[in-house]
Design a protein around this motif. Structure first.
Motif, PDB file in Angstrom:
ATOM      1  N   ALA A   1      17.317  20.626  -3.518  1.00  0.00           N
ATOM      2  CA  ALA A   1      17.218  20.773  -2.061  1.00  0.00           C
ATOM      3  C   ALA A   1      18.568  20.531  -1.402  1.00  0.00           C
ATOM      4  CB  ALA A   1      16.167  19.817  -1.511  1.00  0.00           C
ATOM      5  N   ALA A   2      19.285  19.505  -1.853  1.00  0.00           N
ATOM      6  CA  ALA A   2      20.588  19.190  -1.264  1.00  0.00           C
ATOM      7  C   ALA A   2      21.594  20.302  -1.514  1.00  0.00           C
ATOM      8  CB  ALA A   2      21.105  17.866  -1.825  1.00  0.00           C
ATOM      9  N   LEU A   3      21.593  20.862  -2.715  1.00  0.00           N
ATOM     10  CA  LEU A   3      22.513  21.953  -3.027  1.00  0.00           C
ATOM     11  C   LEU A   3      22.139  23.231  -2.281  1.00  0.00           C
ATOM     12  CD1 LEU A   3      22.917  21.306  -6.848  1.00  0.00           C
ATOM     13  CD2 LEU A   3      24.686  21.020  -5.102  1.00  0.00           C
ATOM     14  N   ALA A   4      20.840  23.493  -2.141  1.00  0.00           N
ATOM     15  CA  ALA A   4      20.395  24.658  -1.367  1.00  0.00           C
ATOM     16  C   ALA A   4      20.831  24.518   0.085  1.00  0.00           C
ATOM     17  CB  ALA A   4      18.886  24.809  -1.467  1.00  0.00           C
ATOM     18  N   TRP A   5      20.736  23.293   0.596  1.00  0.00           N
ATOM     19  CA  TRP A   5      21.187  23.019   1.973  1.00  0.00           C
ATOM     20  C   TRP A   5      22.664  23.371   2.114  1.00  0.00           C
ATOM     21  CZ3 TRP A   5      24.824  20.566   4.740  1.00  0.00           C
ATOM     22  CH2 TRP A   5      24.567  20.325   6.102  1.00  0.00           C
ATOM     23  N   GLN A   6      23.467  22.989   1.141  1.00  0.00           N
ATOM     24  CA  GLN A   6      24.905  23.251   1.215  1.00  0.00           C
ATOM     25  C   GLN A   6      25.194  24.751   1.253  1.00  0.00           C
ATOM     26  OE1 GLN A   6      27.135  21.075  -1.768  1.00  0.00           O
ATOM     27  NE2 GLN A   6      25.911  19.224  -1.447  1.00  0.00           N
TER      28      GLN A   6
END
Length: 384
Positions: A328-333
């Motif tokens: 989720a954090a990488l997708a956000w980036q």
């Protein structure tokens, strides 16, 4: 009448004709009959790109003060819900000086919400089809321009239930659409334009939060989670990049991207077009993320050999390890790099195939480096 098109993979697919082209051709035939008493069959019509296809008439009727012609729409090899629909135009003389006016007949929707290219109360006959109809009529009417054109679609109200018209506030039937007059099979552009219109309507409604989802399951889950109205839901599908680029220039304060583990993993790996034709998720990359966030070497190796991303997430869960937060954090980036503005807060939500919540990257202004450092993924309850 249809023509052949070729997809990038070499497969020959027949192109078809838009509802706008069919409406223009039927209006031209009806106008000719109103003026001369005779229907041209086939009837030729000009397209914005200069092509001049001809269409056979499926129905024709001449009354005391009107003429009606109908054409069966051929969408070629595109899975268009209006393929085979009977599209008719009824033409009457208009008031002197009125020009060409448009009316929604049975099966054609009426605009009830702002934000679309047409005003509230207008028949949902889009600007380019209106231009095509006007041009077609001028070919047979010359300088005479005062006509009323009523466009109808047989069974259009039922067909519209399979479209996004209700969500966009277009009620009573389908829309008469088309920008080129030609249906290109499996057109990405058509889908992206529908996303843009959804954003336009949401902004016109004054909404401060929209959610783009990769599919029906994630859409239902995000709507329930945030109690969003239907108009706030964007049928993003695989086109996360197309949605985000439009939002960058047409901002909404809060944006959610919701999807399943496979699509969100692809987004986490930098893909903005999530279709399988554009590439598959990298299981080696997923294993690397798992290792960096605390997974064992043995689990990482099993992730590399997983059948699918869903299988990898399942194996991680069975091992008591949560892959979701890091993804989720990488997708956000990835998504935030496109928006990159302090005026829009971005959220990522990941759900499983049953719509159960998996992980999130919470709302954070999209010009920030990241919503948070995911760090080691939290443990799950291990199976015993």
């Amino acid at each position: 009448m249809s023509e052949a098109g070729t997809e990038p993979d070499g497969k020959n697919l027949r192109r078809g004709w838009t509802t706008g082209t069919c409406a223009a051709a039927s209006a031209k035939a009806a106008c000719a009959a109103l003026l001369t008493g005779s229907f041209p069959d086939p009837v030729e019509v000009g397209l914005p790109g200069g092509q001049r296809p001809a269409f056979a008439l499926a129905e024709e009727k001449l009354g005391a003060d009107f003429a009606r012609a109908a054409i069966v729409k051929d969408a070629g090899d595109d899975p268009d819900v209006t393929h085979g629909a009977l599209i008719s135009s009824t033409v009457r003389r208009g008031r002197p000086g009125s020009g060409i006016t448009f009316k929604a007949g049975a099966g054609v929707g009426t605009v009830t919400r702002p934000g679309l290219p047409l005003g509230v109360g207008e028949p949902s006959i889009n600007p380019v089809p209106r231009q095509m109809i006007a041009a077609a009529i001028s070919e047979v009417a010359g300088g005479e321009t005062d006509f009323e054109v009523e466009v109808s679609v047989a069974d259009g109200e039922r067909i519209a239930e399979k479209t996004l018209n209700g969500r966009l506030g277009i009620l009573g039937g389908i829309s008469i659409l088309g920008t080129t007059g030609i249906v290109i099979p499996f057109s990405c552009a058509a889908w992206i334009h529908s996303i843009w219109r959804g954003i336009d309507v949401s902004r016109a409604e004054g909404l401060t939060h929209v959610a783009g989802s990769t599919g029906m399951t994630s859409e239902k889950a995000v709507q329930q989670r945030h109690k969003l109205p239907d108009v706030a839901l964007l049928d993003m599908g695989d086109f996360v990049g197309g949605m985000l680029k439009y939002l960058k220039t047409h901002p909404v304060p809060r944006v959610t991207i919701a999807g399943g583990v496979a699509k969100m993993t692809k987004l986490a790996q930098g893909m903005l077009d999530l279709h399988s034709k554009r590439g598959l998720a990298d299981l080696d990359g997923l294993a690397k993320v798992a290792t960096e966030t605390g997974a064992s070497a043995e689990l990482a190796e099993r992730i590399r050999g997983a059948n699918t991303v869903s299988h990898a997430f399942q194996m991680a869960a069975e091992d008591g390890f949560a892959l979701g937060p890091a993804i989720a954090a990488l997708a956000w980036q990835t998504a935030a790099k496109v928006l990159d503005t302090p005026d829009m807060a971005l959220e990522i939500l990941i759900f499983d195939r049953q719509g159960k919540f998996v992980a999130e990257a919470p709302f954070t202004p999209s010009d920030h480096a990241a919503p948070s450092d995911p760090g080691p993924s939290p443990p799950l309850n291990r199976r015993t």
